[in-house]
Design an enzyme around this catalytic site. Structure first.
Site, PDB file in Angstrom:
ATOM      1  CG  ASN A  22      -0.238   0.167   2.520  1.00 50.20           C
ATOM      2  OD1 ASN A  22       0.990   0.154   2.565  1.00 50.20           O
ATOM      3  ND2 ASN A  22      -0.991   0.322   3.594  1.00 50.20           N
ATOM      4  CG  LEU A  82      -4.648 -10.379  -2.610  1.00 49.59           C
ATOM      5  CD1 LEU A  82      -4.966  -9.153  -3.473  1.00 49.59           C
ATOM      6  CD2 LEU A  82      -3.169 -10.333  -2.193  1.00 49.59           C
ATOM      7  CG  LEU A 123       8.280  -9.436   4.580  1.00 43.96           C
ATOM      8  CD1 LEU A 123       7.927 -10.874   4.273  1.00 43.96           C
ATOM      9  CD2 LEU A 123       9.409  -8.998   3.654  1.00 43.96           C
ATOM     10  NE  ARG A 178      -9.421 -17.299  -1.397  1.00 42.74           N
ATOM     11  CZ  ARG A 178      -9.358 -16.271  -0.545  1.00 42.74           C
ATOM     12  NH1 ARG A 178     -10.132 -16.231   0.513  1.00 42.74           N
ATOM     13  NH2 ARG A 178      -8.545 -15.274  -0.765  1.00 42.74           N
ATOM     14  CE1 TYR A 198       6.361  -4.016  13.584  1.00 41.92           C
ATOM     15  CE2 TYR A 198       7.788  -4.449  15.457  1.00 41.92           C
ATOM     16  CZ  TYR A 198       7.535  -4.541  14.107  1.00 41.92           C
ATOM     17  OH  TYR A 198       8.444  -5.166  13.277  1.00 41.92           O
ATOM     18  CE  LYS A 216       5.212  -7.404  12.449  1.00 43.35           C
ATOM     19  NZ  LYS A 216       5.355  -7.958  11.096  1.00 43.35           N
TER      20      LYS A 216
END
Ligand code: NAD
Length: 323
Positions: A38, A67, A77, A110, A149, A153
């Site tokens: 992005n 997606l 990542l 999927r 963060y 994670k």
């Protein structure tokens, strides 16, 4: 996948520092690479050299949205990695880690793809054991300014292991320790890039705290080697696996090393330590040595020389274009 067919590999965060090096490595190995980013902290400059490559495809997309693509492997990542950037929009940081992980795990489910997660040494928080092995559960503040963060994670790791237990996904969770090298952003507050840029400009080098806190720094090529080896390892090796360089150095010694290598006259200035900043950070990489046959090959000096050359060129270009 039919014999002789190229692997289709998705790299989320592929326009970032580590992601762009990974794309480069995968293309060199003959894979078809789909880079999804992005552009929050990534840049087109990092991937410009691949744009003409018929085996490289770029998609501007935020992993917070699902997606739907066909892939054989996924390297996840996508997440801002430096405190300045992940604290700028902490809610988006947690969403990128947690919702991003869910979306990429659903995609792996999927497509039956193997999936690698770029987790972090920050899951150990401010550790009370040293060095940190993978069985250490960490000491993390759940409500501090780094929590978006660290906890994001940690939750992503939980999701990876629950998708493994519930759906038998082929997961690869890597806990990455401080990694540095060309294509880091010059202004993202990470210590190596900060010091190199300050030294090259002749500005004072900012040390937070006394400078006695230690870190260990892994050169990017070594880290990418480890990530690819991990992805290629057997399905039973899920991680978490620490990836980093166990050679420790104090922040003060790092500053002095960079001053020597750049020939800079920069003075040192000391500022208060930000909250929740860990005092020691060093990986125990026995598992990676044993299971991946991997350990870092690049010395700090070799890596710093390459990184300094990169920033020197970048800043030279910026001066020429009047930026
Ligand atoms: N570099 C390190 O020392 C280090 C250490 C531990 C973990 N990691 C992890 O490795 C990964 C890459 O780190 P990096 O150093 O290359 O940082 P980076 O900021 O250069 O790269 C992150 C990339 O992800 C993209 N991104 C961020 N949020 C996104 C979203 N919601 N959707 C799509 N793209 C998004 C950014 O634009 C950028 O290109 C991160 O997940 C980071 O947490 C890095």
């Amino acid at each position: 996948m039919k014999p002789g067919q190229r692997k289709k590999v998705l790299v989320t965060g592929g326009a970032g520092f580590l992601g762009s090096h990974l794309c480069e490595r995968l293309l060199a190995a003959g894979d078809y690479v789909l880079c999804v980013d992005n552009f929050y902290t990534g840049s087109k400059a990092n991937i410009a050299r691949f744009l003409g490559n018929p085996h490289f495809e770029l998609l501007r997309h935020d992993v917070v949205s699902p997606l739907f693509v066909e892939v054989d492997e996924i390297y996840n990542l996508a997440c801002p990695a430096s405190p300045i950037h992940y604290q700028f929009d902490p809610v988006q940081t947690t969403k990128s880690s947690v919702i991003g992980a869910i979306n990429m795990l659903d995609l792996a489910k999927r497509t039956d793809a193997r999936i690698f997660q770029a987790s972090t040494s920050e899951v150990y928080g401010d550790p009370d054991i040293h060095p940190q092995g993978e069985d250490y559960w960490g000491r993390v503040n759940p409500v501090g300014i780094r929590s978006c963060y660290d906890e994001g994670k940690r939750c992503a790791e939980t999701l990876f292991f629950d998708y493994r237990r519930q759906y038998n996904l082929k997961i690869k969770v890597a806990r990455i320790f401080n990694t540095y090298g060309p294509r880091m952003l010059p202004n993202d507050g990470r210590v190596v890039s900060n010091f190199v840029v300050q030294a090259l400009k002749g500005d004072p080098i900012t040390i937070y705290g006394s400078g006695n806190q230690s870190r260990s720094f892994c050169y990017v090529d070594d880290l990418i080697n480890a990530a690819v080896k991990f992805m290629e390892s057997g399905d039973e090796l899920t991680g978490p696996v620490n990836l980093g360089n166990p050679a420790e150095i104090s922040i003060l010694d790092l500053a002095q090393r960079i001053i020597e290598l750049t020939g800079s006259k920069s003075p040192l200035v000391f500022k208060p330590l930000p909250s929740d900043d860990p005092t020691q950070r060093c990986p125990d990489i026995d598992l990676a040595r044993r299971e991946l046959g991997w350990e870092p090959q690049t010395t700090l000096e070799q890596g710093l020389v390459r990184t300094i050359a990169y920033f020197d060129e970048l800043m030279g270009r910026a001066r020429v274009s009047g930026l």
